[in-house]
Write an enzyme that holds these catalytic residues in place. Structure first.
Site, short mmCIF file in Angstrom:
data_model
loop_
_atom_site.label_atom_id
_atom_site.label_comp_id
_atom_site.label_asym_id
_atom_site.label_seq_id
_atom_site.Cartn_x
_atom_site.Cartn_y
_atom_site.Cartn_z
N ASP A 82 0.87 -1.17 0.00
CA ASP A 82 0.00 0.00 0.00
C ASP A 82 0.91 1.23 0.00
O ASP A 82 2.12 1.12 0.22
CB ASP A 82 -0.95 0.00 1.21
CG ASP A 82 -2.16 0.92 0.97
OD1 ASP A 82 -2.08 1.80 0.09
OD2 ASP A 82 -3.18 0.75 1.66
C1 BGC Z 1 -4.98 3.25 0.15
C2 BGC Z 1 -5.03 2.30 -1.02
C3 BGC Z 1 -4.87 3.07 -2.30
C4 BGC Z 1 -3.57 3.84 -2.24
C5 BGC Z 1 -3.29 4.64 -3.50
C6 BGC Z 1 -3.79 4.18 0.10
O1 BGC Z 1 -3.93 5.21 1.02
O2 BGC Z 1 -5.01 2.53 1.35
O3 BGC Z 1 -6.24 1.59 -1.00
O4 BGC Z 1 -4.93 2.20 -3.38
O5 BGC Z 1 -3.64 4.75 -1.16
O6 BGC Z 1 -4.11 5.74 -3.59
#
Ligand code: BGC
Length: 840
Positions: free
Chosen positions: A252
């Site tokens: 993530d």
């Molecule tokens: C989230 C993800 C997301 C990523 C990119 C993170 O803060 O938990 O689900 O895909 O950001 O935006």
């Protein structure tokens, strides 16, 4: 584009390059030819090239290596729309898709998303999100597919197959056990092996084994004390070894905490950039023998393999053009909203409203307009247009709509709370609130003093986090009530903040243990005209303080206009619930409805006996204040850009509701099996906060049915405007299979007056198991659409896994010989067909 178009295009390109493949959604491509091509590319890369490839680029890309023809691979959130690159179709939230109980619809939604991605040159869609609904407060429940691993897995597979059929890589997330948003980088989700395998992992497993997903995203949180990105058990053992995942495991965004540990324990790609898995960190480890080059090679091979499999190295293969404005996608979004809305209560058959007798409809509430299609955080999509509930109902011919928001918005409340200085009258030339900023975390020493007119800095971007602030702030002011009696007080702060609110020296609200991070409401009794002293001590956890405070007397809360139109109209819709700033990634929401909404529902129900409550939320809420006095209750979840149209069709009967709950809707938070183990106990600095999944596998309906507790609305439940009956249950050994495969057949008949859809749900119980198992577990379902009087014979298949539990001694699935109960019906609490089988 049809699936076959993509398949044949990529096939031609791969054949030309000596590689044979099959459909991206079908059987695994000819891996030996792909591996050969990967081998060839690997010889052209230096170790530096390889390391550079395993760290993301420009926030949303995999780095390009032109010398081997690898383009810059663009990504986008996910999961309910292709949101990163401008406006796009906003589909209904994951929880609404799960409420459709329709994997075919999930596949259509996936296809729409895939086309939206292709129109924006997006190669990786960051979805689906498949974390299990553990407690109603989790700020991201709306993105996910509910509480049941089987239902979630079926929707997951449909979704991924749809996305990948368009030549776009789906990224299943967040692996794993990311079931709360509060302190999501820090709190360890502690679950035993059986609980993980039976409840929290099956949707990921199905994504890998059945849908052959191209990418998996690790979550932020530690699992049993070890961060996901460096969790060898989950990444190496479960994902890559047991399930045979051959794609890319990415982090993530900023979920990597130790580059060498991550590189050694399964992470293939650090996103959004190489903060830890960088040349600077990894090269010395390689030199010291703490990291093998073969591991780096494996990561690079996974990236190249996936790129080849999806045709990204053969750009000429991508001939099909897609429009950014996806008309078909919009139709899919509408169908999704229609299929997902759940009718939970319909006393006296109030719904559907009869447009002949209902000439005037009052539409009241904060969620009526503007459209609230989705929750907050990285999933938030800006659609080209969205239909609010007000607009949906207003578009119906012959219905006169009267409208009032009914309550001030939070922004209005914060900005319209009138303070005077703590010592008396407000000053002419400076704000009435004294702000003292201390250069430490304990309100000591000499503060910097300034004066404000409001405590109002709550921004919709509440989900962005940036901890590490070393200050404390005290706000003090006085407030003179205009009315007597009950007052509602709201404090909004972010996930990592602490605060302590006192009124006249008495503590009213406190946030210390990082519970309840959405705006919180409390009640106080105040006297008209009597000055109350407010003190709010605030410990910012984010870079900028984002705290707000507001107060309003209950008597002056609801706009007189709302009460007037509620009384005048033939029926009323109260649209309540959450929205992006308060139900969001990065924070947990309250269990109770936001500020003033209980009081609004009560008031409208008193004024109009034909009141319908329409709830926008990612799951259950506290209904106790109004549910008994509310004749009709609809759950519209976050219904995407077309939600208003779908809701209006259901309210006036153009369609029968057909959504079924993908969660158990409890009577109270106290009844929930997770109640005592959701919030981590506070820990000393440097220690890991831990949440023990003490309920084990007895989550949701598994708990309610086994412990004979009655929820408000059971899992799988949803009313229709028609009626259905189930009959003629037969269970027999499936032909040509071994004796642990069974077919279960039965009839479903529409015994009502109109065409409607029903979901037949099949549950299995294992009363003779050697260990305690839930009284019933969903193992099959089928949605069917029937005309009045029509009957359909359905057959559902039960394979060996349908009877198995995770055995912690053999670390494998196990079926105990003995009797199994087979139950069929339309909710976990209504299973009229019962049978049993014996497995020798
Ligand atoms: C989230 C993800 C997301 C990523 C990119 C993170 O803060 O938990 O689900 O895909 O950001 O935006």
């Amino acid at each position: 584009m049809k699936t076959t178009t993509f398949v044949s295009i990529v096939l031609c390109a791969l054949l030309a390059s000596g590689v044979q493949t099959a459909s991206a959604q079908g059987p695994a491509p000819d891996s030996s030819a792909i591996e050969k091509r990967v081998d060839g590319l690997m010889t052209k890369l230096t170790l530096q090239d390889k390391i550079s490839l395993i760290g993301g680029d420009e926030g949303m890309y995999i780095r390009t290596i032109p010398s081997i023809g690898l383009p810059h691979l663009r990504m986008s959130d996910g999961p309910v729309g292709v949101r990163t690159w401008g406006p796009s179709t906003a589909y209904a939230a994951g929880i609404a898709l799960a409420a459709s109980w329709d994997p075919g619809l999930a596949e259509r939604v996936g296809r729409g998303l895939g086309q939206d991605a292709r129109a924006r040159d997006v190669k990786f869609l960051l979805g689906p999100g498949v974390n299990i609904y553990r407690a109603p407060m989790n700020g991201r429940n709306f993105e996910y597919f509910g509480e049941d691993p089987y239902l979630s897995a079926r929707i997951t597979v449909g979704y991924i197959q749809g996305v990948q059929s368009q030549g776009v890589v789906a990224t299943v997330k967040h692996f794993a056990l990311n079931n709360q948003e509060y302190d999501r980088h820090g709190v360890s989700s502690d679950a035993d092996e059986r609980t993980m395998r039976e409840i929290y992992l099956p949707a990921f497993e199905a994504a890998v084994r059945e849908a052959h997903v191209g990418a998996v995203m690790n979550s932020y949180n530690p699992i049993n004390g070890v961060h996901a990105t460096q969790n060898s058990y989950l990444n190496q053992k479960v994902l890559k070894s047991d399930w045979g995942f051959d794609g890319i495991l990415m982090s993530d965004w900023a979920a990597t905490y130790d580059g060498v540990a991550a590189a050694n324990n399964g992470l293939d790609l650090e996103m959004p950039r190489a903060a830890y898995m960088s040349e600077k960190t990894l090269m010395p480890a390689i030199k010291q023998g703490a990291l093998q080059i073969s591991l780096i090679d494996d990561k690079v091979r996974r990236i190249l393999r996936t790129a080849i499999r999806f045709g990204f190295l053969d750009p000429s293969a991508e001939k099909e053009q897609f429009s950014r404005f996806n008309q078909q996608g919009i139709q899919t979004a509408l169908d999704e909203a229609r299929e997902g809305i759940v009718l939970a209560k319909n006393e006296g058959g109030l719904l559907p409203l009869d447009s002949k007798s209902i000439n005037t409809l009052a539409v009241i509430g904060p969620n009526a307009w503007p459209a609230v299609g989705g929750g907050g955080g990285s999933s938030t999509v800006t659609p080209y247009g969205a239909v609010s509930i007000l607009q949906g109902v207003g578009a119906l011919p012959g219905v006169k709509v009267l409208y009032s928001p009914g309550l001030p918005s939070l922004d209005e409340l914060f900005n319209q709370t009138h303070f005077s200085t703590p010592s008396g009258a407000s000053s002419q030339n400076r704000g009435a609130i004294k702000q003292e900023v201390f250069p430490n975390r304990d309100f000591t020493g000499t503060p910097t003093v300034s004066y404000l007119s409001q405590i109002a800095s709550w921004k919709p971007l509440a989900w962005s986090e940036d901890a590490g602030i070393k200050k404390s702030i005290r706000y003090s002011a006085s407030y003179t009530p205009d009315v007597n009696g009950k007052h509602l007080v709201v404090v909004a702060a972010t996930a990592s903040d602490g605060y302590d609110l006192k009124i006249d020296g008495k503590e009213v609200m406190k946030q210390v243990s990082r519970e309840n991070q959405g705006p919180q409401t409390s009640e106080v009794l105040l006297e008209k005209g009597k000055r109350a002293i407010i003190t709010l001590e605030y410990l910012p956890g984010a870079a900028e303080p984002r705290v707000s405070f507001g107060i309003r007397g209950v008597e002056e809360l609801i706009t007189p206009e709302a009460l007037k139109i509620a009384a005048e109209a033939d029926a009323a819709v109260v649209a309540v619930g959450y929205d992006a700033p308060v139900e969001s990634e990065g924070l947990d929401r309250s269990y109770g409805l936001p500020f003033g909404q209980d009081a609004l529902i009560e008031a409208v129900c008193r004024a109009n006996k034909k009141t319908i409550v329409a709830l926008t939320s990612g799951g259950e809420v506290d209904t106790h204040a109004w549910i008994n006095d509310t004749p009709a209750f609809l759950l519209n979840w976050y219904p995407g850009q077309e939600g208003g149209t779908a809701l209006a069709e259901i309210i006036f009967g153009a369609r029968s509701p057909e959504g079924k709950l993908p969660i158990t809707f409890g009577r109270s938070w106290e009844d929930n099996p997770v109640h005592d183990s959701y919030f981590a106990a506070p820990v000393a600095d440097g220690q890991i906060a831990r949440v023990k999944y003490a309920e084990g596998v007895f989550l949701g309906y598994r708990y309610y049915t086994t412990r004979h507790k009655e929820p408000l609305y059971p899992f799988g439940f949803g009313l229709s405007y028609s009626k259905f009956s189930f009959s003629n249950l037969k269970i027999y050994a499936a032909k040509g299979k071994d004796n642990q495969d069974f077919d279960v057949s039965f009839d479903v008949e529409n015994t009502g007056q109109r065409e409607a859809a029903e979901v037949a749900e099949l549950y299995v119980g294992d009363p003779s198991a050697k260990i305690e198992r839930p009284a019933e577990e969903l193992k099959g379902f089928k949605k069917t659409r029937l005309k009045p009087g029509e009957r359909q014979h359905l057959t559902l298949h039960l394979d060996q896994r349908s009877f198995a539990y995770w055995d912690v001694s053999s670390h494998d699935w196990r079926v105990d010989p003995g009797q199994f109960t087979i139950m069929v019906g339309d909710s976990s609490e209504n299973l009229p067909l019962n049978g049993s089988i014996t497995i020798p």
